[in-house]
Design a protein around this motif. Structure first.
Motif, short mmCIF file in Angstrom:
data_model
loop_
_atom_site.label_atom_id
_atom_site.label_comp_id
_atom_site.label_asym_id
_atom_site.label_seq_id
_atom_site.Cartn_x
_atom_site.Cartn_y
_atom_site.Cartn_z
N VAL A 32 0.84 -1.21 0.00
CA VAL A 32 0.00 0.00 0.00
C VAL A 32 0.87 1.25 0.00
N PHE A 33 1.93 1.24 0.81
CA PHE A 33 2.82 2.39 0.87
C PHE A 33 3.50 2.63 -0.48
N ARG A 34 3.82 1.56 -1.19
CA ARG A 34 4.48 1.72 -2.50
C ARG A 34 3.56 2.38 -3.51
N ASP A 35 2.25 2.23 -3.33
CA ASP A 35 1.30 2.91 -4.21
C ASP A 35 1.28 4.42 -3.95
N GLY A 164 -13.00 -1.95 2.28
CA GLY A 164 -12.74 -0.64 1.67
C GLY A 164 -12.28 0.39 2.67
N ILE A 165 -12.89 0.41 3.85
CA ILE A 165 -12.50 1.38 4.87
C ILE A 165 -11.06 1.13 5.30
N ALA A 166 -10.68 -0.14 5.48
CA ALA A 166 -9.30 -0.47 5.86
C ALA A 166 -8.32 0.01 4.79
N THR A 171 -4.19 3.81 3.29
CA THR A 171 -3.62 4.66 2.23
C THR A 171 -3.47 6.09 2.71
N ASP A 172 -4.48 6.61 3.41
CA ASP A 172 -4.39 7.96 3.96
C ASP A 172 -3.29 8.04 5.02
N LEU A 173 -3.15 6.99 5.81
CA LEU A 173 -2.10 6.94 6.83
C LEU A 173 -0.73 6.99 6.16
N ALA A 174 -0.58 6.27 5.05
CA ALA A 174 0.69 6.27 4.31
C ALA A 174 1.00 7.66 3.77
#
Length: 259
Positions: A32-35, A164-166, A171-174
């Motif tokens: 996810v962070f790589r995105d 979806g929420i997770a 993604t927002d956290l990243a």
């Protein structure tokens, strides 16, 4: 929100505590962070991000279980998710998912442009690069594992929403963690304490603990554990959920090397 009453004891695998459950693998977190950013993500940062996401989802599931129990149901449905968020505003996270889920249709309001014409709802992205919404299916296994650990079952639509929420939350956290690294700390610093009607205010979080996250140390190419903790203070309100997420993330990374 006040401390939750003790839950009834369960038999079998459900006796495992939430802290023993790791539904979101570090490899998935790093994907996810790589995105979001080309920055390196340390092992402790990946574990912290997984822990924070687990804490948030656990609280949402617990609120949904209470809503279902009030109607003498065991299986969770999307309406229980709405009830949980309505009862506790701290749970209103991953808001970008709301535009993509039938559960939340009609709750985000109708948008009008400058001429007073209704703006059509956004369509799903067709980008080849996974977004938080397109890649949400990656979290299904973790969500099901978390539900199982809580002794809960859910209809497919509810699993989809938790999925979806997770995805959107992580993604927002990243994105916020990457911003913390770029800016050298949390520049937009602040806290809000939420109090439910008729309930006592939660104990204040240590000011020094929050201030310690407002400035960072380390290089500008690696997202570390403290960057995740700082991003958590941005993503979550200053209530019990934020405090618990920070505490559990620290506990989850006590024995993790920084690399």
């Amino acid at each position: 929100m006040t401390a939750q009453p003790a839950r009834p004891e369960r038999s079998g695998p459900e006796t495992a505590s939430v802290m023993d459950v790791s539904p979101f693998k570090p490899s998935l977190v790093k994907a996810v962070f790589r995105d979001v950013t080309p920055m390196h993500v340390s092992r402790s940062a990946a574990r912290a991000a997984a822990s924070v996401t687990r804490t948030v989802l656990t609280e949402i599931i617990d609120g949904a279980r209470r809503a279902a129990a009030a109607e003498a149901r065991r299986k969770l449905i999307p309406g229980d998710l709405l009830s949980a968020i309505d009862r506790n505003v701290e749970l209103e996270v991953g808001a970008k998912w709301y535009d993509h889920s039938p559960t939340f249709q009609g709750l985000t309001g109708v948008l009008y442009d400058a001429e007073g014409v209704i703006v059509p709802s956004r369509k799903r992205s067709r980008s080849r690069k996974p977004s938080a919404v397109v890649g949400a299916h990656r979290f299904e296994a973790g969500v099901k594992k978390l539900l199982w650990s809580q002794g809960a079952t859910a209809v497919p639509a509810m699993v989809r929403d938790l999925d979806g929420i997770a995805s959107v939350f992580l993604t927002d956290l990243a994105r916020d963690a990457a911003m913390v690294v770029r800016e050298g700390g949390v520049k937009r610093f602040g806290t809000v304490t939420l109090v439910m009607s008729g309930e006592p205010a939660p104990p204040p979080f240590l000011k020094d603990s929050l201030q310690a996250l407002s400035a960072r140390r380390g290089d500008g190419r690696t997202i570390g554990r403290d960057d995740i903790l700082a991003a958590t203070t941005i993503q979550l309100f200053g209530g019990n959920l934020r405090q618990r997420a920070l505490t559990e993330a620290r506990e989850a990374t006590q024995n993790t090397s920084a690399g």
